[in-house]
Enzyme design. Structure first.
Site, PDB file in Angstrom:
ATOM      1  CG  ASP A 108      30.519  14.279  24.514  1.00  0.00           C
ATOM      2  OD1 ASP A 108      30.327  14.432  25.735  1.00  0.00           O
ATOM      3  OD2 ASP A 108      31.069  15.136  23.799  1.00  0.00           O
ATOM      4  CG  HIS A 109      27.584  10.787  30.250  1.00  0.00           C
ATOM      5  ND1 HIS A 109      26.240  11.036  30.315  1.00  0.00           N
ATOM      6  CD2 HIS A 109      27.791   9.662  30.994  1.00  0.00           C
ATOM      7  CE1 HIS A 109      25.650  10.117  31.065  1.00  0.00           C
ATOM      8  NE2 HIS A 109      26.567   9.263  31.477  1.00  0.00           N
ATOM      9  NE  ARG A 110      31.433  17.218  26.195  1.00  0.00           N
ATOM     10  CZ  ARG A 110      32.373  17.799  25.444  1.00  0.00           C
ATOM     11  NH1 ARG A 110      32.925  18.944  25.855  1.00  0.00           N
ATOM     12  NH2 ARG A 110      32.765  17.253  24.307  1.00  0.00           N
TER      13      ARG A 110
END
Length: 403
Positions: free
Chosen positions: A373-375
């Site tokens: 998850d790039h967040r």
């Protein structure tokens, strides 16, 4: 004697419906209290539902293969009202105790999960004209193709329905050029979870080819003595890497805009079971040795393949390890198991030409893919985690000595 209608109960997991897989009794049969009467499939598990009444079955309100909502009529029994267990069922249902199934009661509150009581020792049931299918593989094959077993003429010895009988029933439908099958409750739940993951998580994927020769040789040296398998070693390396990169063992609280890192590591193991892909978790994997991880993974995988893991086991994972190499494929861009934030996949280990000290030699090479998850982190963190695992695979003796 009185007529009692048994409604499909709340199976204790907040589910609203269930698929009727197969009836274990038929109209005219005599049933006892707590005797399994029907096998159902929910979004989380497959189980047998016991009867709260004793008496004679006078009506089945739904056919095998159909979906029934909780609270709708399941079957009607001409019951023996003085039976104590039946009266207890009615009292508990009215009181809302949660003990909605005889055999799934709340008497033993010290146990966190529901336990199935043994099958009733009631006298043998009288003969009936129900379809005789000995093989569970044939029964599942028929269910997957939407074939009603009651309409098949058996050709097997003793009136047993065989796979060829089911295939013959499928053939006319196939000739029409189109076949429709409703989604099972399990597939509906899986579809909803996967769609949510893809719609909510901005995922990114990185790959790395790993020289697993040393790990392969370590595994072979302990195979005869029953040492840990390859996936057990890799699980141990993953746990160590999560200790170094704890942000990947977390969930994202979007309402409060916070990353919630877990203190424990419940390692989800992707398993292809009878009902489809499931991801049961090995609890507190960080506290286990490699040998203990091996036993835990083996045990939970066997139960998952047989459809015997609980909904709790499927929901408690904090990170997922997926060995898609078992299906003889090299790579995969997996979907993150929401609300987790990452998943690591391992492809098949095969001989490939590899450069070692300037020489091309055959080595045991596998591809790993990591979806995150790039967040919650950037590529540097993902790459660091990947290298942590890859370096341990390429130098297992050193990695194990440092753990």
């Amino acid at each position: 004697m009185s007529e009692q209608v048994f409604l499909l109960p709340d199976l204790g997991e907040g589910l609203t419906d269930a698929d009727i897989i197969s009836w274990l009794i038929d109209v005219g049969d005599t049933v006892a209290v707590d005797q399994p009467i029907v096998e159902v499939e929910t979004a989380k598990t497959t189980l047998e539902v016991p009867s709260p009444y004793a008496g004679t079955v006078t009506r089945l309100h739904v056919k095998a293969g159909e979906t029934l909502a909780v609270g709708k009529p399941l079957l009607t029994v001409t019951a023996t009202p003085e039976h104590a267990a039946a009266e207890q069922y009615r009292e508990e249902e009215r009181a809302g105790s949660g003990s909605v199934l005889v055999g799934y009661g709340t008497a033993d509150t010290s146990v966190g999960r529901r336990r199935r009581r043994p099958r009733s020792t009631a006298p043998a049931l009288p003969p009936r004209a129900a379809p005789l299918v000995i093989s569970p593989i044939v029964r599942r094959f028929a269910r997957e193709h939407g074939v009603d077993l009651t309409g098949i003429t058996p050709t097997g010895a003793g009136g047993v329905i065989t796979r060829s009988d089911v295939e013959s029933a499928i053939a006319p439908a196939a000739a029409s050029g189109e076949r429709r099958r409703p989604l099972t409750s399990f597939r509906k739940a899986a579809a909803a979870a996967l769609s949510r993951s893809r719609s909510e998580i901005p995922e990114a994927t990185v790959w790395v080819d790993v020289d697993a020769t040393a790990l392969w040789e370590l595994r072979e040296s302990t195979r005869e003595s029953g040492g840990p398998g390859l996936i057990s070693y890799i699980a141990r390396f993953v746990v160590a890497a999560l200790g170094a990169y704890p942000v990947l063992n977390s969930r994202l609280d979007t309402e409060r805009e916070e990353i919630v890192e877990y203190e424990h590591i419940n390692l989800g193991i992707a398993v292809q079971g009878e009902r489809g892909l499931v991801v049961p978790a090995v609890t507190d994997a960080h506290s286990l040795t490699t040998a203990e991880l091996h036993e835990a993974i083996r045990e939970v995988s066997e139960r998952a393949r047989a459809g015997q893991v609980s909904g709790e086991e499927l929901e408690r994972g904090t990170f997922t390890l997926n060995n898609y190499g078992a299906f003889r494929v090299d790579g995969s861009a997996a979907i993150i198991n929401h609300p987790q934030v990452a998943i690591l996949g391992l492809g098949r280990i095969i001989d490939r030409p590899w450069v070692v000290q300037g020489e091309i030699v055959p080595r045991k090479i596998a591809q790993m893919s990591f979806v995150f998850d790039h967040r919650v982190c950037d590529g540097a963190t993902a790459a660091g985690f990947m290298r942590h695992v890859a370096d341990a695979i390429e130098n297992p003796a050193t990695a194990i000595a440092q753990m």
